[in-house]
Design a protein around this motif. Structure first.
Motif, PDB file in Angstrom:
ATOM      1  N   MET A  46       0.832  -1.205   0.000  1.00  0.00           N
ATOM      2  CA  MET A  46       0.000   0.000   0.000  1.00  0.00           C
ATOM      3  C   MET A  46       0.868   1.257   0.000  1.00  0.00           C
ATOM      4  O   MET A  46       0.552   2.245  -0.682  1.00  0.00           O
ATOM      5  CB  MET A  46      -0.924  -0.004   1.212  1.00  0.00           C
ATOM      6  CG  MET A  46      -1.785   1.243   1.338  1.00  0.00           C
ATOM      7  SD  MET A  46      -2.983   1.139   2.673  1.00  0.00           S
ATOM      8  CE  MET A  46      -4.163   0.012   1.948  1.00  0.00           C
ATOM      9  N   TRP A  71      -3.724  -7.868  -3.121  1.00  0.00           N
ATOM     10  CA  TRP A  71      -4.076  -8.150  -1.733  1.00  0.00           C
ATOM     11  C   TRP A  71      -4.910  -9.426  -1.650  1.00  0.00           C
ATOM     12  O   TRP A  71      -4.662 -10.302  -0.808  1.00  0.00           O
ATOM     13  CB  TRP A  71      -4.839  -6.940  -1.197  1.00  0.00           C
ATOM     14  CG  TRP A  71      -5.297  -7.017   0.224  1.00  0.00           C
ATOM     15  CD1 TRP A  71      -5.237  -8.092   1.069  1.00  0.00           C
ATOM     16  CD2 TRP A  71      -5.896  -5.965   0.981  1.00  0.00           C
ATOM     17  NE1 TRP A  71      -5.766  -7.780   2.293  1.00  0.00           N
ATOM     18  CE2 TRP A  71      -6.176  -6.482   2.262  1.00  0.00           C
ATOM     19  CE3 TRP A  71      -6.227  -4.652   0.685  1.00  0.00           C
ATOM     20  CZ2 TRP A  71      -6.784  -5.708   3.252  1.00  0.00           C
ATOM     21  CZ3 TRP A  71      -6.826  -3.883   1.672  1.00  0.00           C
ATOM     22  CH2 TRP A  71      -7.097  -4.403   2.933  1.00  0.00           C
ATOM     23  N   VAL A 115      -2.166   0.514   8.170  1.00  0.00           N
ATOM     24  CA  VAL A 115      -2.970   0.922   7.015  1.00  0.00           C
ATOM     25  C   VAL A 115      -3.693   2.233   7.308  1.00  0.00           C
ATOM     26  O   VAL A 115      -3.736   3.145   6.470  1.00  0.00           O
ATOM     27  CB  VAL A 115      -3.977  -0.184   6.637  1.00  0.00           C
ATOM     28  CG1 VAL A 115      -5.033   0.354   5.670  1.00  0.00           C
ATOM     29  CG2 VAL A 115      -3.254  -1.365   6.008  1.00  0.00           C
TER      30      VAL A 115
END
Length: 321
Positions: A46, A71, A115
Motif C-alpha cells: 500500500m 491483496w 494501514v
C-alpha cells in the motif's frame, strides 16, 4: 471403548481471519512470524501505491484496483497455506495463539493500524479530492467528476501560467479549482472575453481535433470551445455564443504573491451574492493570494452522472491540464 480424539481444526476460521487481516489465518495455524510478515508486506504494498500515485502520476483508481487484486491473491495464498498447516500442526502448538485478544493485537499492530496511518497521512499531506458540481471547468471537467488533487502549496512549487490549481476561495472559504491566467507582478485587463496580460492580447483559435476527445463537448449547452493562447501556454476554454459576461477588470496589477485565476468556462460568472452552483474567480474577488493555493489537480479519480449516479468509466483517469 472410548477414544479421546483432538477436535478437528475449523478451517472456516482461517478464511474468516484472513479476510480481516491477510496474515491472521497463518497465526491461527501456529505461524506467528509468517502471519506478521504477510501483514507487513501488504502494508508495504500500500505504501508503494501511495508513492507511485504521488510521484509518478499514475491513475489512483487503476492502481488501487491492482493493489486490491494483489491483496486478494496474497490473502488467498496465505489462507490456503494456513489450511494445509492446520492438518500438520498439533493443537498444543496452536493453543498459544488462539485467544481473541492475541488476534486483535496482531491485526491492530501489524495491519489495521499501519494501514490507517498510511491512509490518514496521505489524505492529510499528499492528496485530497474535490467534487465538481458545476460547469466552471467545462469542457475539461463535468458535473459529477471527482478530481484527484496532489497537495502542493504555492510556496513549495509556485504555479505557472496555464496551470490548474485547487484553492480556498477568499470570500467563502470553499475549495475550488481554477486556472492560473497571470502570474505575480503582471498586469491584467479584461473586458468581457477580451483579455490582455501585460502588453499582450490573449488570442483564441478553434479547438483542434486532438483535443476534442478530452474535452467531451456538449453542443446543447450553447458554449463553444476555443484554444486560448496565453503567451506560450495553450489550453481549452469555453465561451458562450449568445452572451458576453459582464465582467470588467481595468488594469489590475498583481502583487509579488498574487495570481489571477479564472474558470475555464468564461460564461460561468459568480455574483457578489454567492450561489452554491457558481464558482467565483478573480473577476469577482480580484488577485488570489498564493497562500490560498493548496494543490494541483492531476486526473479525474471518479465520475458519475449527476442525475442517475451511473458511473462514467470512460472519464476515470482523464488527465487535467
Amino acid at each position: 471403548m472410548s477414544h479421546n480424539t483432538p477436535p478437528r481444526p475449523r478451517t472456516y476460521v482461517v478464511w474468516l481471519l484472513t479476510l480481516l487481516s491477510p496474515g491472521l489465518g497463518l497465526v491461527y495455524a501456529g505461524r506467528l512470524v509468517g502471519g506478521v510478515v504477510i501483514n507487513l508486506f501488504v502494508v508495504l504494498l500500500m505504501l508503494f501505491v501511495v508513492i507511485a500515485v504521488t510521484f509518478w502520476n499514475l491513475v489512483l483508481a487503476w492502481v488501487a484496483l491492482a493493489m486490491l487484486l494483489a491483496w486478494a491473491m496474497i490473502g488467498l495464498l496465505a489462507a490456503s497455506r494456513a489450511d494445509q498447516l492446520l492438518a500438520e500442526t498439533s493443537s498444543e502448538s496452536r493453543r498459544a495463539f488462539q485467544h481473541p485478544l492475541i488476534y486483535t493485537l496482531i491485526a491492530l499492530m501489524t495491519f489495521v493500524g499501519p494501514v490507517a496511518i498510511v491512509v490518514d497521512q496521505s489524505l492529510r499531506h499528499l492528496w485530497t479530492f474535490t467534487h465538481v458540481d458545476n460547469l466552471a471547468l467545462y469542457p475539461l471537467a463535468l458535473p459529477g467528476d471527482t478530481l484527484f488533487v496532489r497537495r502542493v502549496p504555492a510556496h513549495i512549487a509556485p504555479p505557472r501560467r496555464g496551470d490548474l490549481v485547487t484553492l480556498v476561495t477568499p470570500e467563502t472559504g470553499a475549495p475550488a479549482t481554477l486556472r492560473v491566467i497571470a502570474e505575480p507582478g503582471e498586469e491584467v485587463q479584461m473586458q468581457g472575453n477580451t483579455l490582455i496580460i501585460g502588453d499582450k492580447l490573449v488570442d483564441y483559435t478553434p479547438l483542434m481535433h486532438e483535443w476534442v476527445g478530452q474535452a467531451q463537448l456538449n453542443n446543447a449547452l450553447g458554449l463553444r470551445a476555443w484554444v486560448e493562447h496565453n503567451h506560450a501556454q495553450r489550453y481549452v476554454v469555453a465561451i458562450s455564443d449568445e452572451a458576453t459576461p459582464d465582467a470588467s477588470v481595468p488594469g489590475l496589477a498583481l502583487g509579488p504573491d498574487d495570481y489571477f485565476v479564472l474558470a475555464d468556462n468564461r460564461s460561468h460568472l459568480a455574483t457578489p451574492e454567492p450561489r452554491a452552483s457558481l464558482t467565483a474567480d478573480s473577476r469577482l474577488y480580484g488577485p488570489l493570494p498564493a497562500d490560498h493555493i493548496f494543490g494541483r489537480p492531476v486526473h479525474i479519480a471518479w465520475s458519475s452522472a449527476p442525475e442517475s449516479g451511473t458511473p462514467r468509466f470512460d472519464r476515470i483517469g482523464l488527465p487535467l491540464h
